[in-house]
Write an enzyme that holds these catalytic residues in place. Structure first.
Site: not given
Length: 967
Positions: A586, A588, A590
């Site tokens: 995604n 970021c 994670e």
């Protein structure tokens, strides 16, 4: 002694560090005693003479003088003379009065013809003798200014209520160690004028407290409480329809009467879901805990004020406890006993034990409850699919979702287009459109739309993809606002290790590579290589794997992008292997969930505050279990309550029900236990703490399955086979032909395996460690799993600039008698590092080492231990003070070898720094109040916010207010 002097420019500099053995010996002489003015006796310490003289030189000659060798030698020589004179006068066993010492300092300065410095020192002594009397008179002096008036919003003028001003400032300081109302009141009064507006009056006291934060971190709480007073006046006046104000003490009773009125106003303004009015509001209001308003630091409350609290026509209608209860009620809205659950959820949020993600905080309990954090999509290889994906991005971003787009299926530059018998322009022009769409949809001004494009390393456009964030070249083929990430298969890394060749393909000719991983990918890829060499493919290119790898790392360093993420560990260890393929992460890095043409992956995030769950003896397992159980229930509720803007997202979320429970405050959790982050003990704690979170989260989801039913796609998952995240390590080991990974454990995993296979799981995925950049600010802890960036710096975000001081460090320095103005000066000079300050003990240097002082290999080792317990991934930033190709290569190969699924930003330190002037009065803009003010603003020391520039090469800025991934 504490000398409070500044030079004409307001500059500060490091203490001149003396290493003289004779001085050290003198300072430790057991027979030498000092009588202080309060009558107490303490050992003689010559280091305090050094501090006092250094401050005197700072006051007169400034930074450049102190930096010179001449002044260094002068201070050392003068201190030696003072010590010698005192010892000569003393005789054996003599006890001095502090005035004797100061007399000798004064004489030494005069004899050495440092007349200006001596004068400053004399003036200081005179000023200090009057200080107590002046402070005692401060309140009376303020009350004796009857001529001042305050201009109200309607233009009318009323007399300044000095008693209330003193009351509010006194209340703000109550119960806090190391703070005093007197200097805040005095500084506030100094900035008042006749006719001052209400907003300016509020700003004056807030700014007065903020100027003291660098000297005492607890003034961050004072500033927050003063902002809270302004907020109370704004909210209560708007909700009740008449001008009103209230002290913190008043709110013990007024919160309960305000809350039902707030709900009515919110519903009438079409800000709140009318269903909230059907709760037992009296019961709900009685559960509010006004005292928790006092737990905010200024950065946290200001962030909530600017971006989270609901407002009508620019006037806030939410107080902090109402905000948390609104979020809790929204999450409990479909519970059977919803008042009980709302209060349970509220207690968890308002205590800062757990915090929901930003979209949940924004939208829970509103008419459009888009509560999910992350959306992952796969872009189809046709115009309809491409532009549908861009439209979906806009719809998903509108309500605060962060996006990850998998662009690998789109054919590359030069590929054949059957419909027009032409050649494709590749993915780059479409990425430019996606970039501009993200900027156009800015979530109502709350934060910019944010998207990350992923591309697999074998795609023929990969080389142009690497250049997307460069500041040079054709701007039509650049995406300056879009995040980018490499989706790297294991086979590529193995070719890099072997210094082999790597072949780039266009996915229209190699469509199955997109959905393959592990041994199946290797077999198919090698078959396509053979086919290309035989002339069976139209578009391909052969490169040296190490050359492409070097270019990937070079661009990562130069532009901060693309990030490095690893395809095979993500897929091989995925609980949902039976339902599809993970094609990207995604925004970021994670989240690792399956995507396809008819499913947009959705994840719902929240984070545990680790500081609230540890003590000197380690984890509080019982409290952690309670927190995790409630948190997982809250996250599961998000899935059913959520407002879905596109049907593919709803279909996916309801079918698989993934959530992502993470953590924040890891650095403080270590410091409470006295564990340096660059140590084996820190790696062990990362392992043990994540094991506990994983165990309790999996058990909580299994309990929910027993209560509510399994997620629909459970059968065939790794869960259904009793294969937990710890067990899935074996799949990576088999694919790589052997892998030495730590598999130790401490809890009863056999019991949990049996429970999961019998009861099932409510959620396909339960863990992911997000960056928590904003919610950690709200809770007043460090971000996610990050090390301390600096121990003293100015943090920039969308709410302004904020002085941040490591209060744990300050506490330790105070305990050892080392916290003073010179230490503040040293911290500024050394960019928030204690490593180069001689008088700081080695144990504190290790405990408070900052991000660029430690080897990032320690961060990777800790992340690897966490990764064995996590069914998704973690946002892992890496720091490198003096980058080189060799260091980057070593670091990222280590990340791959340790089995990490993803990495996030590479942080590089600035080679040059902004002038290190005093932080007093420099905290930048304050959005909550009027910008026009009598408070002056000096230059800001901002090593944290400055864009790193190494020989013209840019890397990602820390907490860039324009970088959504950091928010």
């Amino acid at each position: 002694m504490s000398l409070n002097l500044h030079n004409a420019e307001g500059a500060s500099a490091p203490i001149i560090q003396l290493r003289s053995q004779s001085l050290a010996a003198a300072s430790s002489e057991p027979s030498m005693q000092i009588i202080r003015r309060n009558g107490k006796v303490s050992p003689f310490d010559s280091a305090k003479i050094v501090v006092a003289m250094t401050k005197a030189f700072l006051a007169v000659e400034g930074t450049s003088a102190v930096a010179s060798r001449r002044v260094h030698e002068s201070v050392e020589q003068l201190t030696s003379e003072v010590v010698t004179a005192l010892m000569r006068r003393a005789g054996e066993g003599r006890t001095f009065h502090i005035e004797d010492v100061q007399d000798q300092v004064e004489l030494a300065l005069m004899r050495s013809e440092h007349h200006k410095v001596a004068r400053a020192y004399v003036l200081y002594r005179e000023e200090r003798s009057r200080q107590r009397a002046e402070e005692a008179a401060a309140e009376a002096k303020t009350a004796a200014v009857p001529e001042l008036h305050v201009t109200l919003a309607d233009g009318s003028r009323v007399g300044l209520d000095t008693k209330r001003l003193a009351l509010i400032i006194g209340e703000a300081c109550a119960g806090l160690d190391g703070v005093s109302a007197a200097p805040v009141l005095a500084e506030t009064t100094r900035n008042l004028y006749d006719g001052i507006s209400q907003d300016e009056l509020a700003l004056a006291s807030i700014m007065a407290a903020r100027t003291l934060v660098e000297q005492e971190p607890n003034y961050a709480y004072v500033s927050a409480r003063l902002l809270l007073d302004k907020l109370r006046g704004e909210v209560l006046s708007h909700v009740h329809g008449i001008p009103t104000s209230a002290s913190q003490a008043d709110m013990a009773t007024r919160y309960a009467e305000y809350f039902p009125a707030y709900v009515k106003v919110g519903i009438a303004a079409e800000l709140l879901d009318p269903e909230l009015f059907r709760f037992d509001l009296a019961r709900i209001a009685a559960a509010l805990k006004p005292e928790r308003d006092l737990n905010f630091q200024f950065l946290g409350l200001q962030t909530l004020y600017d971006r989270y609290f609901l407002h009508e026509h620019g006037k806030r209608i939410e107080l902090p406890q109402a905000f948390f209860m609104r979020v809790a009620m929204g999450l409990a809205i479909r519970e059977i006993d919803r008042e009980v659950k709302a209060i349970e959820f509220y207690d968890l949020l308002s205590s800062f034990d757990f915090m929901a993600s930003t979209p949940t905080l924004f939208n829970s309990g509103t008419l459009r409850p888009q509560l999910s954090s992350c959306f992952l999509t796969t872009v189809s290889d046709d115009l309809d699919g491409i532009f549908k994906s861009i439209k979906d991005n806009a719809l998903l971003a509108k309500y605060s979702g962060g996006l990850g787009n998998d662009w690998t299926p789109v054919r590359g530059l030069g590929a054949h287009i059957k419909g027009t018998n032409g050649e494709s322009q590749g993915i780059i022009p479409f990425l430019k459109v996606a970039n501009d769409t993200a900027i156009a949809v800015n979530q109502g001004g709350k934060r910019k739309g944010a998207v990350c494009a992923y591309l697999e390393t074998w795609h023929v456009d990969i080389e142009e993809f690497l250049d997307l964030r460069k500041n040079t070249g054709d701007d039509r083929r650049r995406t300056h606002d879009m995040n980018t990430a490499n989706w790297v298969p294991d086979l590529f890394m193995q070719r890099v290790d072997a210094d082999g060749e790597w072949t780039l393909f266009s996915p229209d000719e190699t469509p199955d590579l997109h959905d393959l991983y592990g041994e199946a990918f290797k077999a198919a890829y090698e078959a396509y290589e053979a086919k290309a060499k035989a002339g069976g493919l139209r578009v391909f290119k052969t490169v040296r794997a190490t050359d492409l790898w070097r270019r990937m790392l070079t661009m990562l360093f130069e532009t901060g992008h693309p990030w490095i993420t690893f395809k095979d560990p993500c897929n091989l260890r995925s609980p949902q292997r039976h339902m599809g393929v993970i094609h990207s992460s995604n925004l970021c890095t994670e989240i690792t969930l399956n995507t396809s043409a008819d499913e947009v992956a959705v994840c719902n995030l929240g984070s545990i505050n680790m500081l609230a769950h540890v003590g000197a003896n380690g984890l509080d397992q019982a409290k952690l279990k309670r927190t995790v159980k409630t948190a997982v229930r809250m996250l599961d509720n998000v899935i059913d309550i959520n407002f879905y803007t596109i049907p593919e997202a709803r279909r996916s979320n309801m079918r698989h029900r993934p959530v992502g429970l993470g953590l924040m405050g890891f650095q403080e959790a270590l410091q409470v236990q006295r564990i340096p982050i660059a140590s084996d003990a820190a790696v062990t704690f990362a392992d043990v703490s994540m094991e506990a979170i994983s165990y309790h989260a999996i058990e909580a989801s299994s309990d929910l399955a027993a209560e509510r039913g399994r997620y629909p796609s459970f059968e065939g998952s790794l869960w259904s086979k009793g294969i937990l995240p710890l067990d899935s390590i074996q799949f990576v080991a088999e694919s790589r032909g052997g892998w030495d990974a730590d598999r130790s454990s401490t809890l009863d995993w056999d019991r949990l395996r049996k429970k999961v296979t019998s009861s099932g799981m409510r959620n396909s995925n339960v863990m992911a460690i997000a960056p928590t950049a904003t919610i950690s600010n709200i809770c007043g802890v460090s971000q996610s799993i990050e090390p301390n960036y600096q121990n003293l710096f100015v943090k920039s975000n969308m709410s302004g600039d904020f002085t941040v001081v490591n209060d744990f460090l300050v506490r330790d320095l105070k305990a050892r008698g080392l916290w003073d103005e010179v230490m503040v000066s040293d911290l500024k000079y050394f960019d928030g590092s204690v490593g180069q300050i001689d008088r700081v003990p080695d144990d504190l240097k290790a405990l408070y080492a900052t991000a660029f002082e430690i080897d990032s290999a320690w961060l990777i080792e800790a992340a690897a231990r966490r990764q064995k317990w996590i069914d998704q991934s973690q946002s892992l930033n890496l720091y490198i003070a003096n980058p080189s190709g060799k260091k980057l290569d070593t670091l990222y190969r280590l990340a791959w070898r340790r089995g990490l699924k993803t990495t996030y930003y590479l942080r590089s330190r600035s080679a040059t720094h902004v002038e290190k002037s005093t932080l007093k009065g420099t905290d930048g803009k304050l959005n909550a109040v009027s910008a026009s003010t009598a408070v002056s603003h000096a230059p800001i020391m901002i090593p944290a916010a400055a864009a790193p520039d190494l020989d013209g090469i840019k890397a990602c800025r820390i907490d860039d207010p324009e970088c959504e991934a950091c928010q």
